[in-house]
Design a protein around this motif. Structure first.
Motif, short mmCIF file in Angstrom:
data_model
loop_
_atom_site.label_atom_id
_atom_site.label_comp_id
_atom_site.label_asym_id
_atom_site.label_seq_id
_atom_site.Cartn_x
_atom_site.Cartn_y
_atom_site.Cartn_z
N GLY A 1 5.16 -8.28 2.82
CA GLY A 1 5.49 -7.57 3.70
C GLY A 1 6.29 -6.50 3.42
N VAL A 2 6.40 -5.63 4.69
CA VAL A 2 6.77 -3.87 3.80
C VAL A 2 7.53 -3.95 5.31
N PRO A 3 8.63 -2.54 4.88
CA PRO A 3 9.08 -1.60 6.19
C PRO A 3 8.52 -1.33 7.71
N ALA A 4 7.03 -0.07 6.61
CA ALA A 4 6.64 0.51 7.49
C ALA A 4 5.57 1.07 7.45
N ALA A 5 4.41 1.44 8.01
CA ALA A 5 3.20 2.43 7.34
C ALA A 5 3.09 3.25 7.58
N SER B 1 3.90 -2.84 -2.90
CA SER B 1 3.47 -1.27 -2.37
C SER B 1 1.34 -1.97 -1.33
N ALA B 2 1.52 -1.63 -0.62
CA ALA B 2 0.61 -1.00 0.65
C ALA B 2 -0.83 -1.37 -1.05
N VAL C 1 1.97 -7.41 6.02
CA VAL C 1 2.41 -7.05 7.37
C VAL C 1 3.52 -6.08 7.53
N SER C 2 3.48 -5.52 8.66
CA SER C 2 4.83 -4.71 9.36
C SER C 2 4.77 -4.75 10.05
N LEU D 1 14.66 -1.65 13.29
CA LEU D 1 15.32 -2.95 12.82
C LEU D 1 13.69 -2.83 11.85
N ARG D 2 13.84 -3.52 10.92
CA ARG D 2 12.51 -3.93 10.55
C ARG D 2 12.54 -4.42 9.75
N SER D 3 12.20 -4.94 8.04
CA SER D 3 11.39 -5.76 6.84
C SER D 3 11.70 -5.80 6.38
N GLU D 4 12.16 -6.33 5.34
CA GLU D 4 11.95 -6.08 3.70
C GLU D 4 10.73 -6.34 3.43
#
Length: 260
Positions: free
Chosen positions: A133-137, A149-150, A171-172, A227-230
């Motif tokens: 899981g990552v915050p942003a593409a 990292s992806a 997942v992002s 709002l994103r993800s850790e």
């Protein structure tokens, strides 16, 4: 001057203005709020209509709206289901732990120009998976400088599959089109030994991140993240979390591969 005014007043006093009443509506789309109708509706199993719901019932006739003759009186009071607030997205107080089940959160992806959906629980049913899981593409590495990292996931996905991971996914909190474009940029869809590469999944509205207790609020930043993800990585076997890593703990994919 006074005579002219008197003559005008006399002329208006004899003038009769014809007022045409509004046409009668034979069939109103709204039920009539009468006590008789209420008892009939209740006895037939329909909605019970309360006269007190009609705000005009307590007003004198002179103050009632003229639109009543056109549109009819208000309908029945809305039911409690219509007034109930929408159910919030699944969330938890703590962070998901080893031995717990993956939340059944909806995830989406783009395949053959078609948006398809799945869930984290479905992906892991009866098999072993690795989810990053990552915050942003497309975010530069300087924004999230950890070892998870992806790009690194794509490089190590072959090792993960050889150790028994049936699915390797990233997942992002981005839409499916961004995730598809990002996956093409980093080579996520390259096949290893005839098997699929890394799945690039969209987590709409951070539903999975919230359900796992890993939502990260970047609201207020000029980057527009919201709002994103850790950044985290989870290894699950048949829907159960087998290993769990958070980027802030300084772990890398060596730890993840050993845990598969």
């Amino acid at each position: 001057m006074a005579a002219s005014v008197n003559n005008m007043a006399a002329a208006f006093s004899t003038l009769r203005i014809a007022v045409h009443p509004a046409p009668a509506i034979t069939a109103s789309p709204y039920p009539q709020t009468t006590t008789a109708f209420s008892s009939t509706a209740a006895s037939s199993g329909g909605l019970t209509i309360s006269v007190s719901w009609n705000p005009h019932s307590s007003l004198p006739r002179s103050r009632r709206s003229s639109l009543l003759s056109v549109y009819g009186p208000p309908g029945p009071r809305p039911t409690s289901s219509l007034l109930r607030a929408p159910a919030p997205l699944q969330r938890r107080r703590g962070v998901i732990a080893i031995g717990e089940g993956l939340p059944c959160s909806t995830l989406s992806y783009l395949e053959d120009d078609t948006v398809r959906t799945t869930s984290s629980a479905e992906l892991s049913r009866g098999r072993k998976i690795v989810i990053l899981g990552v915050p942003a593409a497309f975010a530069p590495h300087r924004w999230f400088p950890g070892k998870l990292s992806a790009e690194e996931l794509v490089k190590r996905a072959g090792e993960m599959k050889r150790r028994g991971a049936s699915v390797v996914a990233c997942v992002s909190v981005n839409d499916v089109f961004v995730m598809r474009a990002w996956g093409e940029r980093i080579g996520a869809f390259t096949a290893w030994n005839g098997s699929a590469g890394v799945m690039m999944l969209s987590d709409p509205e951070a539903g999975m991140a919230r359900a796992m207790g890993l939502a990260a609020d970047f609201t207020g930043g000029v980057e527009g993240f919201g709002l994103r993800s850790e950044t985290y990585c989870v290894v699950a076997d048949d829907g159960i979390v087998k290993a769990f890593f958070r980027e802030k703990n300084g772990v890398g994919f060596d730890h993840v591969i050993k845990a598969i």
